[in-house]
Design a protein around this motif. Structure first.
Motif, PDB file in Angstrom:
ATOM      1  N   ASP A   1       1.045  -1.105   0.058  1.00 32.04           N
ATOM      2  CA  ASP A   1      -0.101   0.142  -0.022  1.00 32.04           C
ATOM      3  C   ASP A   1       0.908   1.177  -0.044  1.00 32.04           C
ATOM      4  OD1 ASP A   1      -1.774   1.931   0.336  1.00 32.04           O
ATOM      5  OD2 ASP A   1      -2.875   0.988   2.061  1.00 32.04           O
ATOM      6  N   HIS A   2       1.403   1.796  -1.212  1.00 30.81           N
ATOM      7  CA  HIS A   2       2.517   2.768  -1.342  1.00 30.81           C
ATOM      8  C   HIS A   2       2.009   3.989  -0.826  1.00 30.81           C
ATOM      9  CE1 HIS A   2       0.126   2.844  -5.006  1.00 30.81           C
ATOM     10  NE2 HIS A   2       0.650   3.949  -5.296  1.00 30.81           N
TER      11      HIS A   2
ATOM     12  N   PRO B   1      10.706  19.162   3.442  1.00 25.89           N
ATOM     13  CA  PRO B   1      10.307  20.523   3.127  1.00 25.89           C
ATOM     14  C   PRO B   1      11.417  21.500   2.626  1.00 25.89           C
ATOM     15  CG  PRO B   1       9.019  19.863   5.030  1.00 25.89           C
ATOM     16  CD  PRO B   1      10.319  18.988   4.761  1.00 25.89           C
ATOM     17  N   GLN B   2      12.580  21.393   3.398  1.00 29.53           N
ATOM     18  CA  GLN B   2      13.415  22.325   3.091  1.00 29.53           C
ATOM     19  C   GLN B   2      14.866  21.659   2.397  1.00 29.53           C
ATOM     20  OE1 GLN B   2      12.326  22.608   6.275  1.00 29.53           O
ATOM     21  NE2 GLN B   2      11.098  24.276   5.542  1.00 29.53           N
ATOM     22  N   ASP B   3      14.253  20.406   1.643  1.00 31.56           N
ATOM     23  CA  ASP B   3      15.223  19.577   0.868  1.00 31.56           C
ATOM     24  C   ASP B   3      16.638  19.095   1.952  1.00 31.56           C
ATOM     25  OD1 ASP B   3      13.710  19.132  -1.411  1.00 31.56           O
ATOM     26  OD2 ASP B   3      14.441  21.589  -2.003  1.00 31.56           O
ATOM     27  N   ALA B   4      16.335  18.759   3.306  1.00 34.36           N
ATOM     28  CA  ALA B   4      17.302  18.547   4.018  1.00 34.36           C
ATOM     29  C   ALA B   4      17.650  17.229   4.034  1.00 34.36           C
ATOM     30  CB  ALA B   4      17.189  19.125   5.465  1.00 34.36           C
ATOM     31  N   GLY B   5      17.097  16.100   3.308  1.00 31.81           N
ATOM     32  CA  GLY B   5      17.146  14.988   3.139  1.00 31.81           C
ATOM     33  C   GLY B   5      16.944  14.225   1.815  1.00 31.81           C
ATOM     34  N   PRO B   6      17.302  13.255   1.492  1.00 33.87           N
ATOM     35  CA  PRO B   6      16.988  12.560   0.056  1.00 33.87           C
ATOM     36  C   PRO B   6      15.328  12.468  -0.045  1.00 33.87           C
ATOM     37  CG  PRO B   6      17.371  10.908   1.767  1.00 33.87           C
ATOM     38  CD  PRO B   6      17.576  11.966   2.439  1.00 33.87           C
ATOM     39  N   VAL B   7      15.129  12.221  -1.537  1.00 31.09           N
ATOM     40  CA  VAL B   7      13.803  11.954  -1.944  1.00 31.09           C
ATOM     41  C   VAL B   7      13.771  10.561  -1.772  1.00 31.09           C
ATOM     42  CG1 VAL B   7      12.296  12.076  -3.930  1.00 31.09           C
ATOM     43  CG2 VAL B   7      13.782  14.002  -3.695  1.00 31.09           C
ATOM     44  N   ILE B   8      12.588  10.121  -1.208  1.00 34.02           N
ATOM     45  CA  ILE B   8      12.164   8.702  -0.909  1.00 34.02           C
ATOM     46  C   ILE B   8      10.789   8.542  -1.971  1.00 34.02           C
ATOM     47  CG2 ILE B   8      11.522   6.919   0.594  1.00 34.02           C
ATOM     48  CD1 ILE B   8      12.739   8.755   2.620  1.00 34.02           C
ATOM     49  N   TRP B   9      10.976   7.407  -2.679  1.00 33.31           N
ATOM     50  CA  TRP B   9       9.989   6.973  -3.503  1.00 33.31           C
ATOM     51  C   TRP B   9       9.368   5.761  -2.855  1.00 33.31           C
ATOM     52  CZ3 TRP B   9       8.187   9.212  -8.120  1.00 33.31           C
ATOM     53  CH2 TRP B   9       8.837  10.321  -8.302  1.00 33.31           C
ATOM     54  N   PHE B  10       8.015   5.632  -2.923  1.00 38.26           N
ATOM     55  CA  PHE B  10       7.211   4.487  -2.447  1.00 38.26           C
ATOM     56  C   PHE B  10       6.471   4.053  -3.727  1.00 38.26           C
ATOM     57  CE2 PHE B  10       8.097   6.795   1.263  1.00 38.26           C
ATOM     58  CZ  PHE B  10       8.386   5.889   2.124  1.00 38.26           C
ATOM     59  N   SER B  11       6.997   2.836  -4.146  1.00 35.16           N
ATOM     60  CA  SER B  11       6.494   2.089  -5.468  1.00 35.16           C
ATOM     61  C   SER B  11       5.528   0.804  -5.257  1.00 35.16           C
ATOM     62  CB  SER B  11       7.789   1.580  -6.106  1.00 35.16           C
ATOM     63  OG  SER B  11       7.679   1.116  -7.398  1.00 35.16           O
ATOM     64  N   PRO B  12       4.570   0.664  -5.869  1.00 34.22           N
ATOM     65  CA  PRO B  12       3.529  -0.122  -5.551  1.00 34.22           C
ATOM     66  C   PRO B  12       3.961  -1.546  -5.884  1.00 34.22           C
ATOM     67  CG  PRO B  12       2.838   1.165  -7.336  1.00 34.22           C
ATOM     68  CD  PRO B  12       4.127   1.769  -6.903  1.00 34.22           C
ATOM     69  N   VAL B  13       3.882  -2.577  -5.273  1.00 34.53           N
ATOM     70  CA  VAL B  13       4.177  -4.120  -5.538  1.00 34.53           C
ATOM     71  C   VAL B  13       2.869  -4.893  -4.923  1.00 34.53           C
ATOM     72  CG1 VAL B  13       6.632  -3.977  -5.482  1.00 34.53           C
ATOM     73  CG2 VAL B  13       5.495  -4.454  -3.313  1.00 34.53           C
TER      74      VAL B  13
ATOM     75  N   ALA C   1       3.961   5.456  -8.553  1.00 39.06           N
ATOM     76  CA  ALA C   1       4.764   5.840  -7.320  1.00 39.06           C
ATOM     77  C   ALA C   1       4.582   6.827  -6.908  1.00 39.06           C
ATOM     78  CB  ALA C   1       6.386   5.476  -7.723  1.00 39.06           C
ATOM     79  N   VAL C   2       4.880   7.114  -5.489  1.00 37.59           N
ATOM     80  CA  VAL C   2       4.604   8.379  -4.605  1.00 37.59           C
ATOM     81  C   VAL C   2       6.102   8.822  -4.203  1.00 37.59           C
ATOM     82  CG1 VAL C   2       3.757   9.383  -2.537  1.00 37.59           C
ATOM     83  CG2 VAL C   2       2.404   7.985  -3.872  1.00 37.59           C
TER      84      VAL C   2
ATOM     85  N   GLU D   1       6.905  15.780   3.230  1.00 33.45           N
ATOM     86  CA  GLU D   1       5.826  16.094   2.551  1.00 33.45           C
ATOM     87  C   GLU D   1       5.749  15.560   1.368  1.00 33.45           C
ATOM     88  OE1 GLU D   1       6.479  20.298   1.836  1.00 33.45           O
ATOM     89  OE2 GLU D   1       5.505  20.738   4.027  1.00 33.45           O
ATOM     90  N   ARG D   2       4.588  15.121   0.453  1.00 36.07           N
ATOM     91  CA  ARG D   2       4.630  14.632  -0.584  1.00 36.07           C
ATOM     92  C   ARG D   2       5.205  15.601  -1.661  1.00 36.07           C
ATOM     93  NH1 ARG D   2       0.062  10.494  -2.175  1.00 36.07           N
ATOM     94  NH2 ARG D   2      -0.118   9.173  -0.310  1.00 36.07           N
ATOM     95  N   ARG D   3       5.975  15.298  -2.701  1.00 34.67           N
ATOM     96  CA  ARG D   3       6.309  15.925  -3.741  1.00 34.67           C
ATOM     97  C   ARG D   3       5.204  16.065  -4.862  1.00 34.67           C
ATOM     98  NH1 ARG D   3      12.072  14.802  -6.532  1.00 34.67           N
ATOM     99  NH2 ARG D   3      10.832  13.632  -7.774  1.00 34.67           N
ATOM    100  N   ARG D   4       4.802  17.101  -5.125  1.00 31.27           N
ATOM    101  CA  ARG D   4       4.161  17.517  -6.287  1.00 31.27           C
ATOM    102  C   ARG D   4       4.634  17.974  -7.338  1.00 31.27           C
ATOM    103  NH1 ARG D   4       0.150  14.742  -3.863  1.00 31.27           N
ATOM    104  NH2 ARG D   4      -0.698  15.428  -1.916  1.00 31.27           N
ATOM    105  N   PRO D   5       4.198  17.205  -8.557  1.00 34.69           N
ATOM    106  CA  PRO D   5       4.878  18.114  -9.624  1.00 34.69           C
ATOM    107  C   PRO D   5       4.522  19.376 -10.098  1.00 34.69           C
ATOM    108  CG  PRO D   5       3.540  16.288 -10.534  1.00 34.69           C
ATOM    109  CD  PRO D   5       3.663  16.506  -8.843  1.00 34.69           C
TER     110      PRO D   5
END
Length: 127
Positions: A14-15, A50-62, A44-45, A29-33
């Protein structure tokens, strides 16, 4: 040139829900295009700080839960009680052998929780 982390990717049954859980746990926060409609729910989500102080994390459905141990995990600075109240489960409390707690997110992915001021084996304080 050495490699650098671009994104982290987590497979999830349940991504959508897992992305929301990690947003709450990490303050992400969720990244919105920009300038585009929201993507379809089956895509994928991506979440980000919010201040780009960490990596982007993607949650991919399986299609189902992972079999066996995670090959990648998060280690976070945080409060075990706060994460448990968000729905994490306790896997192992810290002890003499390991100075951090191990929790699992709602889909069973294990992660380490380090209290602020955690002391490394050499005696130094981290964070």
């Amino acid at each position: 040139m050495p490699a650098r982390i671009k994104d982290l990717v987590v497979d999830a049954a349940d991504h959508q829900a897992l992305a929301d859980w990690w947003c709450a746990a990490l303050g992400y926060e969720r990244r919105r295009p920009l300038g585009h409609p929201p993507p379809p729910a089956e895509w994928a989500v991506a979440i980000h700080h919010p201040q780009d102080a960490g990596p982007v994390i993607w949650f991919s459905p399986v299609p189902g839960p992972e079999a066996g141990r995670n090959r990648v995990r998060f280690d976070v600075w945080g409060d075990t009680g706060d994460l448990l109240s968000l729905g994490a489960t306790l896997v192992r409390r810290h002890d003499r052998d390991a100075g951090w707690d191990v929790l699992a997110d709602p889909e069973g992915n294990e992660f380490g929780v380090f209290a602020p001021g955690f002391r490394t084996p050499g005696g130094g304080t981290t964070r």
